[in-house]
Design an enzyme around this catalytic site. Sequence first.
Site, PDB file in Angstrom:
ATOM      1  N   ASP A  44       0.839  -1.200   0.000  1.00 19.87           N
ATOM      2  CA  ASP A  44       0.000   0.000   0.000  1.00 19.87           C
ATOM      3  C   ASP A  44       0.871   1.245   0.000  1.00 19.87           C
ATOM      4  O   ASP A  44       1.800   1.354   0.803  1.00 19.87           O
ATOM      5  CB  ASP A  44      -0.891   0.043   1.250  1.00 19.87           C
ATOM      6  CG  ASP A  44      -2.053  -0.932   1.150  1.00 19.87           C
ATOM      7  OD1 ASP A  44      -2.342  -1.400   0.040  1.00 19.87           O
ATOM      8  OD2 ASP A  44      -2.674  -1.218   2.192  1.00 19.87           O
ATOM      9  N   ASP A 156     -12.360  11.634   5.448  1.00 13.64           N
ATOM     10  CA  ASP A 156     -12.433  10.236   5.911  1.00 13.64           C
ATOM     11  C   ASP A 156     -12.841   9.289   4.780  1.00 13.64           C
ATOM     12  O   ASP A 156     -13.345   8.201   5.002  1.00 13.64           O
ATOM     13  CB  ASP A 156     -13.308  10.064   7.167  1.00 13.64           C
ATOM     14  CG  ASP A 156     -14.721  10.572   6.978  1.00 13.64           C
ATOM     15  OD1 ASP A 156     -15.040  10.966   5.838  1.00 13.64           O
ATOM     16  OD2 ASP A 156     -15.491  10.578   7.952  1.00 13.64           O
ATOM     17  N   ASN A 157     -12.593   9.726   3.549  1.00  9.44           N
ATOM     18  CA  ASN A 157     -12.797   8.856   2.383  1.00  9.44           C
ATOM     19  C   ASN A 157     -11.464   8.327   1.886  1.00  9.44           C
ATOM     20  O   ASN A 157     -10.429   8.939   2.099  1.00  9.44           O
ATOM     21  CB  ASN A 157     -13.460   9.632   1.242  1.00  9.44           C
ATOM     22  CG  ASN A 157     -14.906   9.928   1.546  1.00  9.44           C
ATOM     23  OD1 ASN A 157     -15.617   9.100   2.099  1.00  9.44           O
ATOM     24  ND2 ASN A 157     -15.350  11.134   1.207  1.00  9.44           N
ATOM     25  N   ASP A 326     -11.117  -4.501   6.247  1.00  5.92           N
ATOM     26  CA  ASP A 326     -10.197  -5.630   6.436  1.00  5.92           C
ATOM     27  C   ASP A 326     -10.034  -5.930   7.921  1.00  5.92           C
ATOM     28  O   ASP A 326      -9.966  -7.090   8.329  1.00  5.92           O
ATOM     29  CB  ASP A 326      -8.812  -5.310   5.855  1.00  5.92           C
ATOM     30  CG  ASP A 326      -8.854  -5.038   4.359  1.00  5.92           C
ATOM     31  OD1 ASP A 326      -9.823  -5.459   3.711  1.00  5.92           O
ATOM     32  OD2 ASP A 326      -7.911  -4.401   3.848  1.00  5.92           O
TER      33      ASP A 326
END
Length: 371
Positions: A44, A156-157, A326
């Site tokens: 990531d 917060d996206n 996750d």
Amino acid sequence: MASEEPKAKRPKLSEEEKTESPTKKSPAKLSPNSLFGMGNPLLDISAVVDKDFLDKYTLKPNDQILAEDKHKALFEELVKKFKVEYHAGGATQNSIKIAQWMIQEPHNVGTFFGCIGKDKFGEILKQKAEEAHIDAHYYEQDEEPTGTCAACITGDNRSLVANLAAANCYKKDKHLDLEENWKLVEKAKVYYIAGFFLTVSLESILKVAKHASENNKLFCLNLSAPFICQFFKDNLMQVMPYVDVLFGNETEAAAFAKEQDFETKDIKEIAKKAQALPKVNTKRQRIVVLTQGKDETSMALRDKVETYPVLKIDPKDIVDTNGAGDAFVGGFLSELVQDKPLDQCVKAAHYAANVIIRRAGCTFPEKPDFN
């Protein structure tokens, strides 16, 4: 967090209806390789970006997509223009790591299979897996580099753009079928695969799913993204008859319901209809767990749908929602693999998600504070 009941007491029957563990045994003593995951190992690359950056690459603020040609430059620009953080990622691997973190001891309860490149990013992934005490067995090839996932954060996206590269090269015959690897699959009693892997190796998923079904073990799948429900519907529905526990969030559930002609947008109804889809192992009824961000989680089990409020959090404390889903699954699996009651699985799921969204990337403190 958990109920105050002394451990030895079993819940009363009426309670038991609601909460009993799917395997109905007393909580299990864990051995290594009890939990098996297979998916796309990705590094990531996350950064807080601006709206112009999203617009330039026609990204929605909250989405998961596979990189196309037009996104090729995105990865380099992200690294050049913004302050990036690197984290070992990939949905399934994240969930297995979080389950292991929740469990703590013994190490290597979680096994993970996936494909990486013979490169620097691949070495980082191997090192990170080891640090997380998961037993990762990667199929390593040199045709494609290790996969990456850009997490473009605004508020917060988070918009995820995955360049699968090596992750897309997993081969059943070159890895899963090898005797020493298949032995690890057989050791497990709970299996988890994110829907993302449906784009890579359907035959590998089916081999594992059929093994679970034939041996009355638990096979869990995540819808993972609206595009999986839409464009990989056939693959998804080939696996669905083997699914004992199905996870998804509200946008994935809506896409799934639409593709399956459920003719409802009600999350509880969608859970019920997904539960009623055909199933091979009739010894277990399917459990469907659907999350809705800060709103309550719905779980369809037997003939009813239970709802569970999430843990409250001040929006100021939310650092990064990337990895919340996750983490939810990881928390759930950590209790499921120990044969804990299902309401305890949801509590652990909410706890893990609550911890992860306070931090950048799918990272966690040294020890959990969940009991």
